[in-house]
Enzyme design. Structure first.
Site, PDB file in Angstrom:
ATOM      1  CG  ASP A 212      36.966  43.191  36.624  1.00  0.00           C
ATOM      2  OD1 ASP A 212      38.133  43.115  37.023  1.00  0.00           O
ATOM      3  OD2 ASP A 212      36.701  43.269  35.402  1.00  0.00           O
ATOM      4  CG  ASP A 214      42.692  41.968  38.330  1.00  0.00           C
ATOM      5  OD1 ASP A 214      42.209  41.151  37.522  1.00  0.00           O
ATOM      6  OD2 ASP A 214      43.888  41.973  38.648  1.00  0.00           O
TER       7      ASP A 214
END
Ligand SMILES: CSC[C@H]1O[C@H](OP(=O)(O)O)[C@H](O)[C@@H]1O
Ligand SMILES: Nc1ncnc2[nH]cnc12
Length: 293
Positions: A212, A214
């Site tokens: 991801d 974040d």
């Protein structure tokens, strides 16, 4: 009968809870003076080499990052004879160019945990200051990098891995701070695992799978646990193949300094170390300080 030492260990993180490719498997339960490890350790053969596997959150992912007993995990692996640990982790990316699906083999670490974890085997009458200037073993890291490349992964050599306390993810303001600090990837478990491995004179390298961005990137959905586990699952076959290549290619000898990390680290006069402490720490300290018979 004494067991043959198992010199290579894999610690599995979020999404990696078993290694089906291991043959002649033995499940080993070890209690340590620091408590019990996250789970039974699975010892098996991979590419002709004995390998230990331990899921850091336990099977079924029951242990939160702050609750992981990293001292018991590392101590238990040390008692098996482990000299090298490859730590597989899911991580968030703090850089545009480290995209989900990529792998990072970090070379630096920032500790942004909150002082709630057990960070050292020592204390209680024995003061030890290890060097963490280079927190990851450069030799093992290079082999991890080459192994991921060999199986077709997009892999970045080097990067700064920040460990936050969790279990919550960062706020947008925090994520911006981590980026300003120069961190490239973010997780919740490399500290204190890496420093305990160093104290135990075990080489430690991370295979960090980006799951991801974040929460800092405007165009992206903020990270969620479901997102991390789903995206790691998409990379888990790559991680396992890379581990197989590593088991095949890693030389037996360690040319690095990890195996003598304690040599210049003692501050205490060793003649003053209490006997019970010597006994508890014998697997780690034995070569410097044997308990009296
Ligand atoms: C499941 S999302 C957050 C979780 O994922 C990472 O785990 P690991 O480092 O064990 O792969 C992160 O550190 C958090 O523990
Ligand atoms: N964004 C993130 N922050 C902390 N730990 C993570 N593990 C995976 N992604 C993460």
């Amino acid at each position: 009968m004494a067991r043959e030492p198992v010199k290579l260990a894999i610690i599995g993180g979020s999404g990696l809870y078993e290694m089906e490719a291991l043959r002649d498997v033995e499940e080993v339960r070890i209690s340590t003076p620091f408590g019990d490890p996250s789970d039974a350790i699975i010892v098996g053969t991979l590419e002709g080499r004995r390998v230990a596997f331990l899921p850091r959150h336990g099977r079924g992912h029951r242990i939160s990052p702050s609750e992981i007993n990293s001292r018991a995990n590392i101590y238990a692996l040390k008692t098996l004879g482990v000299e090298r640990i490859v730590a597989v982790s899911a991580c968030g990316s703090l850089r545009e160019e480290f995209a989900p699906g990529h792998v990072v083999v970090p070379d630096q670490l920032i500790d942004a945990t909150k002082g709630k974890r057990a960070y050292s085997f020592f204390g209680n009458g024995l003061v030890v200051h290890i060097s963490m200037a280079d927190p990851f073993c450069p030799h093992l890291s290079e082999y991890v990098y080459q192994a991921v490349k060999a199986v077709g992964g997009t892999v970045h050599k080097g990067g700064t891995f920040i460990t936050i306390e969790g279990p919550r993810f960062s706020t947008k303001a925090e994520s911006r701070v981590w980026r300003q600090w120069g961190a490239d990837i973010i997780g919740m478990t490399a500290v204190p695992e890496a420093q305990l491995a160093r104290e135990a004179e075990i080489c430690y390298a991370a295979m960090a799978h980006v799951t991801d961005y974040d929460v800092w990137r405007e165009a992206e959905e903020p990270v969620t646990a479901e997102m991390v586990i789903r995206r790691l699952a998409a990379n888990v076959a790559l991680a396992k193949e890379a581990i197989r290549v590593l088991a095949r290619t890693l030389p037996e000898e360690r040319p690095c300094a990890c195996g003598s990390a304690l040599q210049h680290a003692f501050a205490t006069d060793l003649s003053l170390v209490p006997e019970p402490l010597k006994r508890d720490l014998a697997p780690i300290l034995g070569k410097y300080l044997a308990p009296s018979a």
